[in-house]
Design a protein around this motif. Sequence first.
Motif, mmCIF file in Angstrom:
data_model
loop_
_atom_site.group_PDB
_atom_site.id
_atom_site.type_symbol
_atom_site.label_atom_id
_atom_site.label_comp_id
_atom_site.label_asym_id
_atom_site.label_seq_id
_atom_site.Cartn_x
_atom_site.Cartn_y
_atom_site.Cartn_z
ATOM 1 N N MET A 15 0.800 -1.219 0.000
ATOM 2 C CA MET A 15 0.000 0.000 0.000
ATOM 3 C C MET A 15 0.842 1.284 0.000
ATOM 4 N N SER A 16 2.080 1.192 0.528
ATOM 5 C CA SER A 16 2.874 2.409 0.648
ATOM 6 C C SER A 16 4.362 2.098 0.713
ATOM 7 N N ILE A 17 5.153 2.848 -0.043
ATOM 8 C CA ILE A 17 6.609 2.804 0.057
ATOM 9 C C ILE A 17 7.075 4.251 0.161
ATOM 10 N N LYS A 18 7.505 4.642 1.341
ATOM 11 C CA LYS A 18 7.871 6.032 1.606
ATOM 12 C C LYS A 18 9.284 6.196 2.154
ATOM 13 N N GLU A 19 9.801 5.147 2.797
ATOM 14 C CA GLU A 19 11.088 5.265 3.476
ATOM 15 C C GLU A 19 11.819 3.932 3.422
ATOM 16 N N PRO A 20 13.108 3.910 3.828
ATOM 17 C CA PRO A 20 13.926 2.712 3.672
ATOM 18 C C PRO A 20 13.304 1.419 4.193
ATOM 19 N N LYS A 21 12.706 1.440 5.373
ATOM 20 C CA LYS A 21 12.171 0.201 5.939
ATOM 21 C C LYS A 21 11.067 -0.410 5.083
ATOM 22 N N ASP A 22 10.429 0.413 4.265
ATOM 23 C CA ASP A 22 9.320 -0.072 3.447
ATOM 24 C C ASP A 22 9.772 -0.984 2.318
ATOM 25 N N VAL A 23 11.068 -0.948 1.948
ATOM 26 C CA VAL A 23 11.550 -1.798 0.852
ATOM 27 C C VAL A 23 12.269 -3.041 1.367
ATOM 28 N N ALA A 24 12.392 -3.177 2.675
ATOM 29 C CA ALA A 24 13.100 -4.335 3.240
ATOM 30 C C ALA A 24 12.465 -5.638 2.762
ATOM 31 N N ASP B 89 16.601 1.132 -12.663
ATOM 32 C CA ASP B 89 17.453 1.384 -13.819
ATOM 33 C C ASP B 89 18.909 1.496 -13.372
ATOM 34 N N ALA B 90 19.771 0.721 -13.993
ATOM 35 C CA ALA B 90 21.178 0.693 -13.608
ATOM 36 C C ALA B 90 21.853 2.028 -13.883
ATOM 37 N N GLY B 91 22.751 2.437 -12.969
ATOM 38 C CA GLY B 91 23.539 3.636 -13.153
ATOM 39 C C GLY B 91 22.779 4.938 -13.005
ATOM 40 N N THR B 92 21.681 4.925 -12.252
ATOM 41 C CA THR B 92 20.821 6.102 -12.116
ATOM 42 C C THR B 92 20.718 6.536 -10.660
ATOM 43 N N ASN B 93 20.094 7.705 -10.445
ATOM 44 C CA ASN B 93 19.841 8.175 -9.081
ATOM 45 C C ASN B 93 18.954 7.199 -8.319
ATOM 46 N N GLN B 94 17.975 6.607 -9.024
ATOM 47 C CA GLN B 94 17.074 5.677 -8.344
ATOM 48 C C GLN B 94 17.798 4.430 -7.840
ATOM 49 N N GLU B 95 18.755 3.947 -8.614
ATOM 50 C CA GLU B 95 19.549 2.813 -8.147
ATOM 51 C C GLU B 95 20.368 3.221 -6.913
ATOM 52 N N LYS B 96 20.959 4.407 -6.960
ATOM 53 C CA LYS B 96 21.759 4.884 -5.842
ATOM 54 C C LYS B 96 20.933 4.970 -4.568
ATOM 55 N N ILE B 97 19.709 5.470 -4.691
ATOM 56 C CA ILE B 97 18.829 5.586 -3.525
ATOM 57 C C ILE B 97 18.511 4.215 -2.956
ATOM 58 N N LEU B 98 18.166 3.265 -3.819
ATOM 59 C CA LEU B 98 17.848 1.918 -3.338
ATOM 60 C C LEU B 98 19.041 1.285 -2.629
ATOM 61 N N LEU B 99 20.229 1.471 -3.164
ATOM 62 C CA LEU B 99 21.426 0.899 -2.528
ATOM 63 C C LEU B 99 21.672 1.537 -1.161
ATOM 64 N N GLU B 100 21.428 2.846 -1.049
ATOM 65 C CA GLU B 100 21.581 3.528 0.242
ATOM 66 C C GLU B 100 20.545 3.014 1.243
ATOM 67 N N TRP B 101 19.311 2.860 0.784
ATOM 68 C CA TRP B 101 18.251 2.355 1.653
ATOM 69 C C TRP B 101 18.539 0.935 2.120
ATOM 70 N N ASP B 102 19.012 0.121 1.199
ATOM 71 C CA ASP B 102 19.313 -1.272 1.549
ATOM 72 C C ASP B 102 20.437 -1.337 2.579
ATOM 73 N N LYS B 103 21.456 -0.510 2.400
ATOM 74 C CA LYS B 103 22.569 -0.470 3.348
ATOM 75 C C LYS B 103 22.074 -0.094 4.738
ATOM 76 N N GLU B 104 21.183 0.895 4.800
ATOM 77 C CA GLU B 104 20.619 1.329 6.075
ATOM 78 C C GLU B 104 19.776 0.224 6.707
ATOM 79 N N ASN B 105 18.977 -0.447 5.904
ATOM 80 C CA ASN B 105 18.126 -1.525 6.423
ATOM 81 C C ASN B 105 18.945 -2.671 7.000
ATOM 82 N N VAL B 106 19.940 -3.094 6.261
ATOM 83 C CA VAL B 106 20.785 -4.211 6.709
ATOM 84 C C VAL B 106 21.502 -3.839 8.005
ATOM 85 N N ALA B 107 21.944 -2.590 8.107
ATOM 86 C CA ALA B 107 22.619 -2.134 9.319
ATOM 87 C C ALA B 107 21.693 -2.175 10.528
#
Length: 313
Positions: A163-172, A179-197
Motif C-alpha cells: 500500500m505504501s513505500i515512503k522510506e527505507p524500511k518499506d523496501v526491506a 534502472d542501472a547507473g541512475t539516481n534511483q539505483e543509488k537511492i535503493l542501494l543507500e536504503w538497503d545499506k541502512e536496512n541491513v545495518a
Amino acid sequence: MTSGNIRKSLVLSAIAVVVFGLGSTAFAANTLDLTPEQRIHIRADQDKDAIKSLPTSFRFVQNDSLTVGIAVALPPLSTYATDEKTVVGFDPDLAQLVADSIGKKLKLVPVAWADWPLALASGKVDAVISNVTVTEERKEKFDFSTYRRDQLGFYTKVDSKIMSIKEPKDVAGLRIITDAGTNQEKILLEWDKENVAHGLKPLSIQYYDDEAVREVALQAGRADAIFSVNAMLAYVAARQGKLHQVGTVSGGWPRTAEVAITTRRGSGLADPLTTSLNDLIADGKYHQILDKWNLDSEAINKAATNPPGLPKL
C-alpha cells in the motif's frame, strides 16, 4: 533531471512508447491525449507584473516570441503527437502559459538533451523547459525559475498488497526493479545499506533492458515494484491501467530536487519568469496542466529564482 540519469530515462521512455502503444488514438477515460488537436486547451492572460519586469536589454531570438528549447523524448513531459510532428505534453503546455503571460507567441525548438546548454548559451533559444534539475554546478552558467518537483516513483501492479513505500524500511525484503547507473539505483542501494545495518531483510534489485520484460516480471509476480522516473511511470499507469503508484521520493534524496525553466546566467529573464510562474500557480492554470498530464503529485507551492540546487559531486 540530472545529467547522470537523463540518457537512460530517455531511452527507456522511447522504448515504452513502442511497447505500450502510447501513440494509439483510441483513448480510454483515464488515458492522456496525444492528438495534435489536444482536447483541452489551457491559455493564460497577460501578466502585467511579469511583462513590466522584463529587462529592456534582453534581446529575444524573435522579438514577438518566446523561443523555448525542449528535448522531445520523455512523455508525459514532452513527446510527439500522433501526427509525429506536433510536440505535446506538460512542458510545452507550461511554455505556452509562460509565453502568454509575458505577451509573446511561443516557438518551440526541439533539441537533443545533450545540446540544450549550447543552444541556450549560443542564443539559439531564449529559455529551456525540459526537465532540467537545479544543481549548484549548473547555476554557475545558468539561471533557474523552478516549476516542478523532481520525483521518482514506486509503482506496483494494481492488485498488489503493498500500500505504501515512503522510506527505507518499506523496501526491506522486497524485489524492486530499477534502472542501472541512475539516481534511483543509488537511492535503493543507500536504503538497503541502512536496512541491513538495522537488522532488516535486504532487498533484491532487478534490472531489465527491455521494458516489456520488466512489465511482465512485475505483472507475473516475479518483482514487487518498479522504481523509476515518476513522470514516465505515471504516464504509463494512466495509459495502460495496470500500474499503481504507492510512493514518491525526491530525485535528489535525501535532498529536495526541483526542475526549472533555464535561462542564460545574468540575462535578467529568470525573475520575470518566476513572477509569471507564481501568478500561474495562484490563478490555478499551473495546476490545470499538471492535472491534465497526471502530474499532480509533482506540484510546487511557490516558484523560486535560483534556489539551492543539488551539490556538486
